[in-house]
Design a protein around this motif. Structure first.
Motif, PDB file in Angstrom:
ATOM      1  N   ALA A 147     -17.962  -6.087 -19.917  1.00  0.00           N
ATOM      2  CA  ALA A 147     -19.371  -5.838 -19.603  1.00  0.00           C
ATOM      3  C   ALA A 147     -20.076  -5.413 -20.871  1.00  0.00           C
ATOM      4  CB  ALA A 147     -19.487  -4.748 -18.546  1.00  0.00           C
ATOM      5  N   PRO A 148     -21.113  -6.137 -21.302  1.00  0.00           N
ATOM      6  CA  PRO A 148     -21.749  -5.838 -22.578  1.00  0.00           C
ATOM      7  C   PRO A 148     -22.221  -4.396 -22.680  1.00  0.00           C
ATOM      8  CG  PRO A 148     -22.538  -7.926 -21.721  1.00  0.00           C
ATOM      9  CD  PRO A 148     -21.711  -7.301 -20.639  1.00  0.00           C
ATOM     10  N   LEU A 149     -21.924  -3.758 -23.813  1.00  0.00           N
ATOM     11  CA  LEU A 149     -22.356  -2.392 -24.097  1.00  0.00           C
ATOM     12  C   LEU A 149     -23.401  -2.448 -25.196  1.00  0.00           C
ATOM     13  CD1 LEU A 149     -18.846  -0.716 -24.281  1.00  0.00           C
ATOM     14  CD2 LEU A 149     -20.428  -0.641 -22.376  1.00  0.00           C
ATOM     15  N   ARG A 150     -24.586  -1.933 -24.942  1.00  0.00           N
ATOM     16  CA  ARG A 150     -25.623  -1.912 -25.956  1.00  0.00           C
ATOM     17  C   ARG A 150     -26.153  -0.505 -26.079  1.00  0.00           C
ATOM     18  NH1 ARG A 150     -23.549  -5.744 -26.661  1.00  0.00           N
ATOM     19  NH2 ARG A 150     -24.267  -7.846 -27.079  1.00  0.00           N
TER      20      ARG A 150
ATOM     21  N   LEU B 110     -28.653  -3.943 -22.589  1.00  0.00           N
ATOM     22  CA  LEU B 110     -27.925  -4.953 -21.830  1.00  0.00           C
ATOM     23  C   LEU B 110     -27.175  -4.236 -20.724  1.00  0.00           C
ATOM     24  CD1 LEU B 110     -26.399  -7.423 -24.395  1.00  0.00           C
ATOM     25  CD2 LEU B 110     -28.448  -7.650 -23.061  1.00  0.00           C
ATOM     26  N   ALA B 111     -26.815  -4.987 -19.681  1.00  0.00           N
ATOM     27  CA  ALA B 111     -26.088  -4.378 -18.576  1.00  0.00           C
ATOM     28  C   ALA B 111     -24.788  -3.775 -19.069  1.00  0.00           C
ATOM     29  CB  ALA B 111     -25.792  -5.431 -17.516  1.00  0.00           C
ATOM     30  N   GLY B 112     -24.444  -2.638 -18.512  1.00  0.00           N
ATOM     31  CA  GLY B 112     -23.222  -1.954 -18.898  1.00  0.00           C
ATOM     32  C   GLY B 112     -23.519  -0.667 -19.605  1.00  0.00           C
ATOM     33  N   VAL B 113     -24.675  -0.540 -20.217  1.00  0.00           N
ATOM     34  CA  VAL B 113     -25.015   0.703 -20.895  1.00  0.00           C
ATOM     35  C   VAL B 113     -26.479   0.663 -21.245  1.00  0.00           C
ATOM     36  CG1 VAL B 113     -24.571  -0.044 -23.255  1.00  0.00           C
ATOM     37  CG2 VAL B 113     -24.298   2.333 -22.666  1.00  0.00           C
ATOM     38  N   GLY B 114     -27.097   1.803 -21.341  1.00  0.00           N
ATOM     39  CA  GLY B 114     -28.473   1.861 -21.785  1.00  0.00           C
ATOM     40  C   GLY B 114     -28.793   3.270 -22.162  1.00  0.00           C
ATOM     41  N   GLY B 115     -29.943   3.489 -22.736  1.00  0.00           N
ATOM     42  CA  GLY B 115     -30.379   4.836 -23.052  1.00  0.00           C
ATOM     43  C   GLY B 115     -30.523   5.067 -24.522  1.00  0.00           C
ATOM     44  N   CYS B 116     -31.300   6.051 -24.853  1.00  0.00           N
ATOM     45  CA  CYS B 116     -31.511   6.428 -26.241  1.00  0.00           C
ATOM     46  C   CYS B 116     -30.774   7.731 -26.476  1.00  0.00           C
ATOM     47  CB  CYS B 116     -33.003   6.605 -26.510  1.00  0.00           C
ATOM     48  SG  CYS B 116     -33.408   6.973 -28.194  1.00  0.00           S
ATOM     49  N   PHE B 117     -29.666   7.679 -27.202  1.00  0.00           N
ATOM     50  CA  PHE B 117     -28.766   8.812 -27.287  1.00  0.00           C
ATOM     51  C   PHE B 117     -29.064   9.591 -28.554  1.00  0.00           C
ATOM     52  CE2 PHE B 117     -26.767   5.321 -25.029  1.00  0.00           C
ATOM     53  CZ  PHE B 117     -26.840   5.896 -23.786  1.00  0.00           C
TER      54      PHE B 117
ATOM     55  N   LEU C  48     -32.368   6.116 -15.880  1.00  0.00           N
ATOM     56  CA  LEU C  48     -31.467   4.979 -15.737  1.00  0.00           C
ATOM     57  C   LEU C  48     -30.663   5.091 -14.448  1.00  0.00           C
ATOM     58  CD1 LEU C  48     -30.026   4.835 -19.360  1.00  0.00           C
ATOM     59  CD2 LEU C  48     -31.709   3.282 -18.371  1.00  0.00           C
ATOM     60  N   PRO C  49     -30.167   3.969 -13.925  1.00  0.00           N
ATOM     61  CA  PRO C  49     -29.241   4.043 -12.790  1.00  0.00           C
ATOM     62  C   PRO C  49     -28.054   4.930 -13.157  1.00  0.00           C
ATOM     63  CG  PRO C  49     -29.949   1.778 -13.142  1.00  0.00           C
ATOM     64  CD  PRO C  49     -30.466   2.569 -14.308  1.00  0.00           C
ATOM     65  N   PRO C  50     -27.536   5.710 -12.215  1.00  0.00           N
ATOM     66  CA  PRO C  50     -26.442   6.633 -12.523  1.00  0.00           C
ATOM     67  C   PRO C  50     -25.247   5.977 -13.207  1.00  0.00           C
ATOM     68  CG  PRO C  50     -27.340   7.120 -10.362  1.00  0.00           C
ATOM     69  CD  PRO C  50     -28.009   5.866 -10.821  1.00  0.00           C
ATOM     70  N   ILE C  51     -24.869   4.780 -12.767  1.00  0.00           N
ATOM     71  CA  ILE C  51     -23.702   4.127 -13.359  1.00  0.00           C
ATOM     72  C   ILE C  51     -23.917   3.858 -14.843  1.00  0.00           C
ATOM     73  CG2 ILE C  51     -24.423   1.754 -12.844  1.00  0.00           C
ATOM     74  CD1 ILE C  51     -20.860   3.127 -12.447  1.00  0.00           C
ATOM     75  N   LEU C  52     -25.166   3.549 -15.228  1.00  0.00           N
ATOM     76  CA  LEU C  52     -25.435   3.293 -16.645  1.00  0.00           C
ATOM     77  C   LEU C  52     -25.479   4.577 -17.445  1.00  0.00           C
ATOM     78  CD1 LEU C  52     -28.078   0.405 -16.665  1.00  0.00           C
ATOM     79  CD2 LEU C  52     -25.579   0.303 -16.588  1.00  0.00           C
TER      80      LEU C  52
ATOM     81  N   ALA D 256     -29.098  -9.995 -15.725  1.00  0.00           N
ATOM     82  CA  ALA D 256     -28.915  -8.549 -15.716  1.00  0.00           C
ATOM     83  C   ALA D 256     -28.781  -7.997 -14.311  1.00  0.00           C
ATOM     84  CB  ALA D 256     -30.078  -7.880 -16.444  1.00  0.00           C
ATOM     85  N   ALA D 257     -29.540  -8.521 -13.360  1.00  0.00           N
ATOM     86  CA  ALA D 257     -29.490  -8.006 -11.996  1.00  0.00           C
ATOM     87  C   ALA D 257     -28.099  -8.172 -11.399  1.00  0.00           C
ATOM     88  CB  ALA D 257     -30.532  -8.710 -11.134  1.00  0.00           C
ATOM     89  N   ASP D 258     -27.480  -9.348 -11.626  1.00  0.00           N
ATOM     90  CA  ASP D 258     -26.130  -9.568 -11.110  1.00  0.00           C
ATOM     91  C   ASP D 258     -25.132  -8.620 -11.767  1.00  0.00           C
ATOM     92  OD1 ASP D 258     -26.885 -11.522  -9.341  1.00  0.00           O
ATOM     93  OD2 ASP D 258     -26.385 -13.199 -10.670  1.00  0.00           O
ATOM     94  N   GLN D 259     -25.276  -8.404 -13.080  1.00  0.00           N
ATOM     95  CA  GLN D 259     -24.335  -7.514 -13.759  1.00  0.00           C
ATOM     96  C   GLN D 259     -24.428  -6.093 -13.215  1.00  0.00           C
ATOM     97  OE1 GLN D 259     -23.793  -7.486 -17.926  1.00  0.00           O
ATOM     98  NE2 GLN D 259     -22.967  -9.559 -17.950  1.00  0.00           N
ATOM     99  N   LEU D 260     -25.619  -5.635 -12.926  1.00  0.00           N
ATOM    100  CA  LEU D 260     -25.773  -4.294 -12.345  1.00  0.00           C
ATOM    101  C   LEU D 260     -25.078  -4.208 -10.985  1.00  0.00           C
ATOM    102  CD1 LEU D 260     -29.455  -3.441 -13.301  1.00  0.00           C
ATOM    103  CD2 LEU D 260     -27.388  -2.291 -14.103  1.00  0.00           C
ATOM    104  N   ARG D 261     -25.190  -5.259 -10.186  1.00  0.00           N
ATOM    105  CA  ARG D 261     -24.527  -5.258  -8.873  1.00  0.00           C
ATOM    106  C   ARG D 261     -23.014  -5.249  -9.023  1.00  0.00           C
ATOM    107  NH1 ARG D 261     -28.891  -8.642  -7.391  1.00  0.00           N
ATOM    108  NH2 ARG D 261     -27.701 -10.525  -7.889  1.00  0.00           N
ATOM    109  N   TRP D 262     -22.503  -6.001 -10.000  1.00  0.00           N
ATOM    110  CA  TRP D 262     -21.062  -5.996 -10.229  1.00  0.00           C
ATOM    111  C   TRP D 262     -20.571  -4.614 -10.660  1.00  0.00           C
ATOM    112  CZ3 TRP D 262     -22.317 -11.013 -13.082  1.00  0.00           C
ATOM    113  CH2 TRP D 262     -22.167 -12.102 -12.217  1.00  0.00           C
TER     114      TRP D 262
END
Length: 418
Positions: A9-12, A35-42, A169-173, A215-221
């Protein structure tokens, strides 16, 4: 199981680093690079600045890190059908600074391809829109509540994530982002992810980039489509972060990928600690078996449409009975391994640039210096300038068939003047 995300799952990371405190820019940054799998400004808070790992760019300033010749890493197959060649390349969604230059075999395959095919394209408008939508606050509150929320807050503080900077962000991200940040201490960064560096190379050469998924499908997965499944995954992620197991897993994974060790990667179940619970097994099925046929469909469409595609997706999509090489062979492609054998890798520094050549001497016209040029200091050139056209006249008067006598050159210092 978090180790899977570095391969499937792509990590960005949208990291601003410890020296760029700008949490208010989170969403603007998100729309450009997430990209799906990660997000945010750390972003680091001042209290943790002394212990935070360096940002991706700052890591390049460490001793021993610099511009290096690319060497071949990862897993590569050549696939052929209908008189055309395409490629399957298994990537890692984390990377080291010295990996940003692809090796010669990978570079050549990419250059011979018409199109770069990725899981997602970070600059695609539809991807940006899907990932820039803030999560439902009520859903976030339900999933991230009580002790789970406090655990996440503690991990954010340890990772130097500014309070509230990922809260929309969604909790999983939010939690997946932390799993990628854990690798910074070992020099692995999502900013140097292999698929992203390939995208930069493709854009620099005006090569089209096509997304094989959305992206929508990746979030569901990732979430499993239910809050209960998402919460169970989050708890498992926090366990791995708190125990410190994740760092060792990611280091092992990076080594396996960098050595093109397809055999060991195919035995990931023996060492990844990612199939221990029913939830982890369901996640594996969603991220691999359920996605691979769709990825194969997209690659086949590109190839059948007359394009030679370089398909770069997470490396775990390449192994096993449901891996892409097997699926493409079943669709009538001739599949040939190119980079699949374990090998020792050593990136060598780029050679120093050669000293510049001394400028060529300018010709003279009629015994006078060409306009804008000063007289050279050599003895022969001084005589030519002083005596007008005499040297030329002597050369012209030489007997036919004999070369004009050549004056012995004056000894000069062999050191190149700069």
């Amino acid at each position: 199981m978090r180790i899977l995300r570095a391969l499937v799952a792509p990590l960005r990371l949208l990291s601003r680093g410890t020296d760029r405190p700008a949490p208010q820019r989170l969403l603007a940054r998100l729309t450009r690079q997430a990209l799906a799998g990660v997000g945010g400004c750390f972003l680091a808070v001042a209290a943790h600045a002394a212990v935070c790992p360096p940002s991706a760019i700052a890591s390049l300033e460490k001793p021993g890190i610099g511009l290096r010749n690319g060497i071949d890493r990862g897993l590569l197959w050549r696939i052929e059908r209908d008189g055309r060649t395409s490629w399957l390349y298994g990537t890692l969604h984390l990377g080291r600074g010295e990996w940003v230059r692809p090796g010669p075999t990978v570079q050549k395959a990419l250059a011979q391809s018409d199109t770069l095919a990725l899981e997602l394209d970070s600059r695609d408008d539809a991807t940006v829109r899907a990932l820039s939508q803030p999560a439902d606050p009520a859903a976030v509150a339900r999933v991230l509540s009580g002790e789970r929320a406090r655990r996440l807050e503690r991990q954010n503080a340890e990772a130097c994530v500014s309070p509230g900077s990922t809260a929309r962000l969604p909790p999983i991200l939010q939690v997946t982002a932390l799993t990628a940040l854990a690798a910074r201490a070992d020099g692995l960064y999502a900013e140097f992810g292999v698929d992203e560096t390939l995208a930069v190379s493709a854009r620099n050469s005006n090569k089209p980039i096509v997304a094989l998924e959305n992206a929508a499908d990746q979030l569901r997965w990732l979430t499993g489509g239910s809050e209960a499944e998402e919460a169970e995954q989050i708890d498992a992620m926090l366990d791995e972060l708190e125990s410190g197991r994740l760092r060792g897993q990611l280091k092992t994974l990076a080594d396996v990928w960098a050595r093109s060790d397809a055999a060991r990667l195919a035995r990931y179940a023996e060492w990844c600690e990612c199939l221990n619970t029913p939830a982890e097994q369901r996640l594996m099925k969603r991220l691999l078996d359920d996605r691979n046929p769709g990825l194969a469909d997209g690659i086949e469409r590109l190839h059948a449409g007359g394009r030679s595609a370089f398909a770069a997706v997470g490396a775990l999509h390449m192994v096993g009975a449901q891996g892409l090489p097997t699926l493409m062979a079943a669709r009538g492609f001739r599949v040939t391994p190119v980079l699949t054998e374990a090998q020792a890798q050593q990136a060598l520094p780029m050679p120093a640039l050669a000293a510049p050549e001394p400028p060529a001497r300018k010709a003279v016209r009629g015994g006078k210096n060409v306009k804008g040029q000063k007289a050279a200091k050599g003895t022969g050139q001084k005589a030519a300038a002083k005596g007008g056209a005499k040297p030329a006249a002597k050369a012209a008067a030489a007997p036919k068939g004999k070369a004009a006598p050549r004056a012995a050159p004056k000894a000069t210092n062999s050191k190149v003047r700069r």
